[in-house]
Motif scaffolding. Structure first.
Motif, mmCIF file in Angstrom:
data_model
loop_
_atom_site.group_PDB
_atom_site.id
_atom_site.type_symbol
_atom_site.label_atom_id
_atom_site.label_comp_id
_atom_site.label_asym_id
_atom_site.label_seq_id
_atom_site.Cartn_x
_atom_site.Cartn_y
_atom_site.Cartn_z
ATOM 1 N N ARG A 124 0.827 -1.208 0.000
ATOM 2 C CA ARG A 124 0.000 0.000 0.000
ATOM 3 C C ARG A 124 0.860 1.256 0.000
ATOM 4 N N VAL A 125 1.947 1.255 0.774
ATOM 5 C CA VAL A 125 2.831 2.424 0.786
ATOM 6 C C VAL A 125 3.450 2.635 -0.588
ATOM 7 N N THR B 82 2.666 9.899 4.515
ATOM 8 C CA THR B 82 2.961 9.907 5.946
ATOM 9 C C THR B 82 2.344 8.678 6.596
ATOM 10 N N ILE B 83 3.202 7.821 7.134
ATOM 11 C CA ILE B 83 2.757 6.645 7.879
ATOM 12 C C ILE B 83 2.506 7.098 9.311
ATOM 13 N N VAL C 140 7.243 9.816 5.262
ATOM 14 C CA VAL C 140 7.333 10.374 6.608
ATOM 15 C C VAL C 140 6.721 9.392 7.596
ATOM 16 N N THR C 141 7.340 9.265 8.774
ATOM 17 C CA THR C 141 6.686 8.544 9.871
ATOM 18 C C THR C 141 6.406 9.554 10.977
ATOM 19 N N GLU D 48 0.300 15.825 0.842
ATOM 20 C CA GLU D 48 0.399 14.654 1.711
ATOM 21 C C GLU D 48 -0.724 13.660 1.523
ATOM 22 N N GLN D 49 -0.361 12.375 1.564
ATOM 23 C CA GLN D 49 -1.324 11.284 1.645
ATOM 24 C C GLN D 49 -1.023 10.508 2.926
ATOM 25 N N GLU D 50 -1.976 10.510 3.847
ATOM 26 C CA GLU D 50 -1.758 9.816 5.113
ATOM 27 C C GLU D 50 -2.082 8.339 4.979
ATOM 28 N N MET D 51 -1.257 7.487 5.613
ATOM 29 C CA MET D 51 -1.548 6.072 5.676
ATOM 30 C C MET D 51 -1.458 5.606 7.124
#
Length: 892
Positions: free
Chosen positions: A216-217, A228-229, A333-334, A344-347
């Motif tokens: 997915r990442v 951003t994880i 990014v973590t 940004e896409q947050e995961m």
């Protein structure tokens, strides 16, 4: 290795030297196949290679088995020798099936002799470059490529193979392949440690599970510039990001880089941390680090992994700016929360997949159980999930909510206890072990850490809490200073913490013992330290330890072992930052003054002038403090101003420091303050105007300082005074011959004192003043000697000045291409180090300048841009290499 006969007949070249290493690929197999024909085959090989080397004015330094080590004064000759050797080997009539395949590597650097052999990192670098090649292939480093770009022999071309991390070298190398007409051009990928330039930390455990999350990442990075994880502490955000980086790094032309933000709590420091991770020699100086970073990544294609961003969330705008200037790059990014920027896409990363307690037989297929099994087998190889323990394992990982860090910590207990007993002793529902404002899962992981912690004896628990004060880890020496009164043998306590997974042993410069905690675990340690009521006292001990340590380091950073001591400071820079921050907040003025004063030479040498200025201005503004400590901090601040080219600004702090030292009366400190004040006053007069009053004051100060140093028998101090007086005769009286004489005298004082930094500056002044007298031969001699002192220490601020001189000398010799390349290198390194003293009149060669060089001219612009991209090592090689035409050129 054996020394060859040619070694005794020909002198080994020095200065800028191109090294050639060759050896036969698969020689053991070839030897076995050749049997009794091997001696004749090897003799033919040796003759062909040696003839090519000597025909192009090379010197065979050593041979070992089927390998050659040769040196050339000219990079073009070295390339010609390698090409001719490969042609000769290919054309020779070898026995069927016994054709040797020879790999060759070239690198240009400083030819430093130790006895009758070459020493230094450049020899090691050349050998590693050769070892990365394949049989029949010739490769070379960027410094060599830069020198031969416009001087390749007929039938030879070169191609850029990109940057490669080679075994034994700390920084990635840009490698070029030499293509010879009629010979093979296609070879497998180089034998580099990684196929893509990177600084990814080596992982000591397997990556288990997370297959869907990893996919997915990767998918999100295909469509989003920033991913951003997010998740609570311990969910494995960092490990997932590193795995993805390793999997897709090859897609990014300029590499994948990991930025550890765990030691940082100041958003303004983030750009410096990123620059450091990118392999920069130094952080920016009086340019804002943010601006330097944006320049650095413009037009680059990298994957940048920014880890632990939650504590510097105010720096999110830096990421937004990077997205704009580097459109081909991606940013992973973590963080415990999103950055909230447009790209940004947050995961969100949830805990690991949990087993179904109603399906014990399928438990091993879940990620959580697979991770527990892997880590348990690491401490007990015979461990297995069995029908007898599967229910307990299932309940255990479910009770830990599938949090990877908690699972890893608990898995270590199988060394001592069977799983059912571990489960019985663990209370995963114990929320009180964490603070009530944390998410429930974080309280659970804190409970897991606390459980490991609670198994320790009380003295080891205290040791664990105290280790929380260290940012980025610490050497054993510093840990002893902070923890020497804990009631446990220190090494035994550290070993127990390592066994419990609460501490890690890591590599340190010089092979010293160094330890660090994971970021999440360090947070728990700090909480326990504060809860125990000893936080303030331990932070002060940490501060005191680093004050004493920094003052010890400061005593060595000018001598022959400068690199080792500067590297040691670099490893503990985060601890110095933490200590200074705590001192400023808690009113520890004296300790703050001492620590900042002791740190300034590191900030100057390794290019942290911007940060050094900010911190010194902060500490001198603090209330109170012993006058002696204030004086030393003022002198350090004046030194930073000087290196930033703001000479007039350095005069007030130097004068205040001198006034303090006159009141205190310590002769050594007074003499040093006199020297600084004289330097500042004299150099400021260059632009402010020379008057009889100024001249009398400056020379009077030097006379007073010399008298004190002679009474003390201080050779280093006499070197300072003599060097400064040389500047005064040059700048105030325009007496260049007298100035040169004094600079020579200063070099001898510094030599007797063991001060390589001072020797280098004496050489720099001899070089530029010789150039003012049209003595270009002497100028080049002393330029080479000075760079030989400064370049191995990676003293970027000093190297910038020498490169500026080299560019001016090349321009005077009408070598505009070389001058343009060097002028670009000066600009790039000046911007990254902040050493704007290079722009000041005091360092200029009157009548000799590169100002008339037009870097926008179509034929020069590519060379200027190439220079701006050069590393420090590449720029030094370009400056030093072949100087014959420049030396003999008419003066300006």
């Amino acid at each position: 290795m054996t020394t060859t006969a040619s070694r005794s007949r020909r002198r080994l070249p020095t200065g800028t030297v191109t090294f050639l290493f060759t050896d036969v690929e698969g020689s053991t197999r070839l030897l076995e196949a050749a049997a009794d024909r091997w001696p004749a085959l090897l003799a033919d090989h040796d003759r062909l290679v040696r003839d090519a080397i000597t025909r192009h004015d090379g010197v065979v330094v050593k041979t070992e088995g089927d390998g050659f080590f040769a040196a050339f004064a000219s990079a073009a000759d070295a390339v010609s020798a390698a090409a001719d050797a490969q042609r000769a080997i290919t054309a020779h009539d070898w026995p069927a099936g016994l054709e040797p395949r020879v790999r060759m590597g070239l690198h240009t650097g400083l030819g430093l002799l130790g006895g009758d052999d070459y020493v230094g990192i450049d020899v090691h670098r050349a050998a590693r470059i050769s070892a990365a090649a394949h049989g029949g292939q010739v490769v070379m480093s960027a410094p060599t490529a830069a020198l031969v770009d416009h001087d390749l022999p007929d039938g030879v071309s070169m191609r850029d193979l990109g940057r490669h991390q080679l075994r034994g070298l700390s920084r990635a190398e840009r490698i070029f392949q030499i293509d010879v007409d009629g010979l093979d051009h296609d070879f497998p990928a180089l034998r580099s440690l990684e196929s893509v330039p990177n600084n990814l930390p080596v992982q000591v455990t397997h990556f288990v599970g997370r297959r869907r999350e990893s996919a997915r990442v990767r998918e999100l990075l295909d469509s989003s510039r920033v991913v951003t994880i997010t998740g609570t502490g311990g969910t494995g955000k960092t490990r997932l990001a590193l795995q993805v980086g390793a999997e897709i790094g090859a897609r990014f032309r300029d590499g994948v880089y990991f930025v550890d933000l765990a030691p940082v709590d100041d958003p303004d420091v983030v750009p410096s941390q990123v620059l450091r991770a990118l392999g920069e020699d130094s952080a920016p100086g009086n340019r804002l680090p943010r601006d330097a970073l944006l320049d650095r990544l413009a037009d680059r294609e990298v994957l940048l992994i920014l880890d632990n961003f939650e504590q510097v969330i105010a720096a999110a705008s830096v990421v937004a700016d990077l997205v704009t200037v580097s459109p081909k790059s991606r940013f992973l990014v973590t963080s415990r929360g999103p950055l909230r920027i447009a790209a940004e896409q947050e995961m969100p990363l949830e805990p690991m997949e949990l087993p179904d307690r109603h399906d014990p037989m399928g438990a091993a297929e879940s990620d959580a159980v697979a991770l527990f099994l892997d880590r348990a087998m690491a401490v007990r190889p015979d461990f297995a999930v069995t029908p007898e323990n599967v229910a307990a394992v299932t309940d255990l990982v479910r009770g830990l909510d599938g949090l990877p860090l908690a699972i890893e910590l608990v898995a270590s207990r199988v060394r001592l206890l069977p799983v059912p007993e571990i489960l019985a002793r663990l209370d995963p529902a114990r929320p009180g072990t964490g603070t009530i404002d944390l998410p429930e899962r974080q309280r659970t992981i804190e409970g897991a850490i606390a459980w490991s912690h609670d198994l320790l004896d009380p003295p080891v628990q205290e040791l664990f809490a105290r280790l929380g004060v260290f940012a980025g880890g610490a050497d054993l020496e510093q840990i002893e200073r902070v923890c020497d009164d804990v009631d446990v043998d220190l090494l035994t306590g550290l070993a127990e913490l390592v066994d419990q997974g609460l501490l890690r042993q890591v590599a340190a410069p010089g092979g010293r013992a160094r330890f660090r905690t994971l970021h999440v675990i360090r947070e728990v340690a700090l909480l326990k330290l504060e809860a125990g009521g000893a936080g303030g006292a331990i932070h002060r001990r940490h501060l005191q330890a680093y004050v004493d340590w920094a003052e010890e380091v400061a005593a060595h950073v000018l001598g022959e072992d400068r690199s080792e001591w500067l590297d040691r400071f670099d490893a503990d820079h985060d601890n110095v930052r933490t200590a200074l921050d705590w001192a400023a907040v808690h009113g520890e003025t004296d300790l703050a003054l001492r620590l900042a004063a002791a740190s300034w030479r590191f900030w100057q040498s390794r290019g942290h002038l911007y940060e050094g200025r900010s911190r010194l201005e902060t500490v001198v503004s603090l209330q109170g403090g012993e006058p002696r400590n204030r004086a030393r901090a003022l002198e350090a601040l004046g030194g930073v101003y000087w290196w930033q080219g703001e000479i007039e600004r350095c005069v007030p702090p130097y004068r205040e420091a001198l006034a303090i030292q006159r009141r205190l009366g310590d002769q050594a400190d007074l003499a040093n303050a006199i020297y600084n004040a004289a330097i500042g006053q004299g150099v400021a007069a260059v632009t402010g105007g020379v008057t009889d009053e100024v001249r009398s004051e400056v020379f009077g100060l030097y006379d007073e300082g010399e008298a004190i140093y002679r009474r003390l028998g201080d050779e280093n101090g006499l070197g300072n005074i003599t060097w400064g007086r040389g500047l005064a005769f040059s700048d105030l009286d325009d007496d260049v011959p007298r100035a040169i004489q004094l600079f020579h005298e200063s070099i001898e004082h510094y030599r007797r004192a063991g001060n390589e930094f001072g020797m280098g500056w004496g050489m720099f002044e001899v070089a530029i003043h010789s150039a003012r007298r049209d003595d270009l031969e002497t100028a080049w001699d002393y330029l080479e000697q000075g760079l030989a002192l400064f370049a191995p220490h990676r003293d970027v601020s000093a190297v910038v000045l020498f490169l500026s001189l080299a560019a001016a000398l090349a321009q005077a010799a009408s070598d505009e291409e070389r001058a343009a390349r060097l002028a670009g290198a000066v600009r790039g390194l000046r911007n990254s180090s902040g050493a704007k003293i290079v722009d000041h009149e005091v360092t200029r060669i009157r009548g000799l300048s590169i100002d008339e060089l037009d870097p926008t001219r179509p034929d020069l612009a590519p060379l200027y841009r190439e220079g701006m991209e050069m590393s420090l090592e590449e720029a030094v090689a370009s400056a030093l290499g072949p100087t014959g035409d420049v030396r003999s050129a008419p003066g300006p």
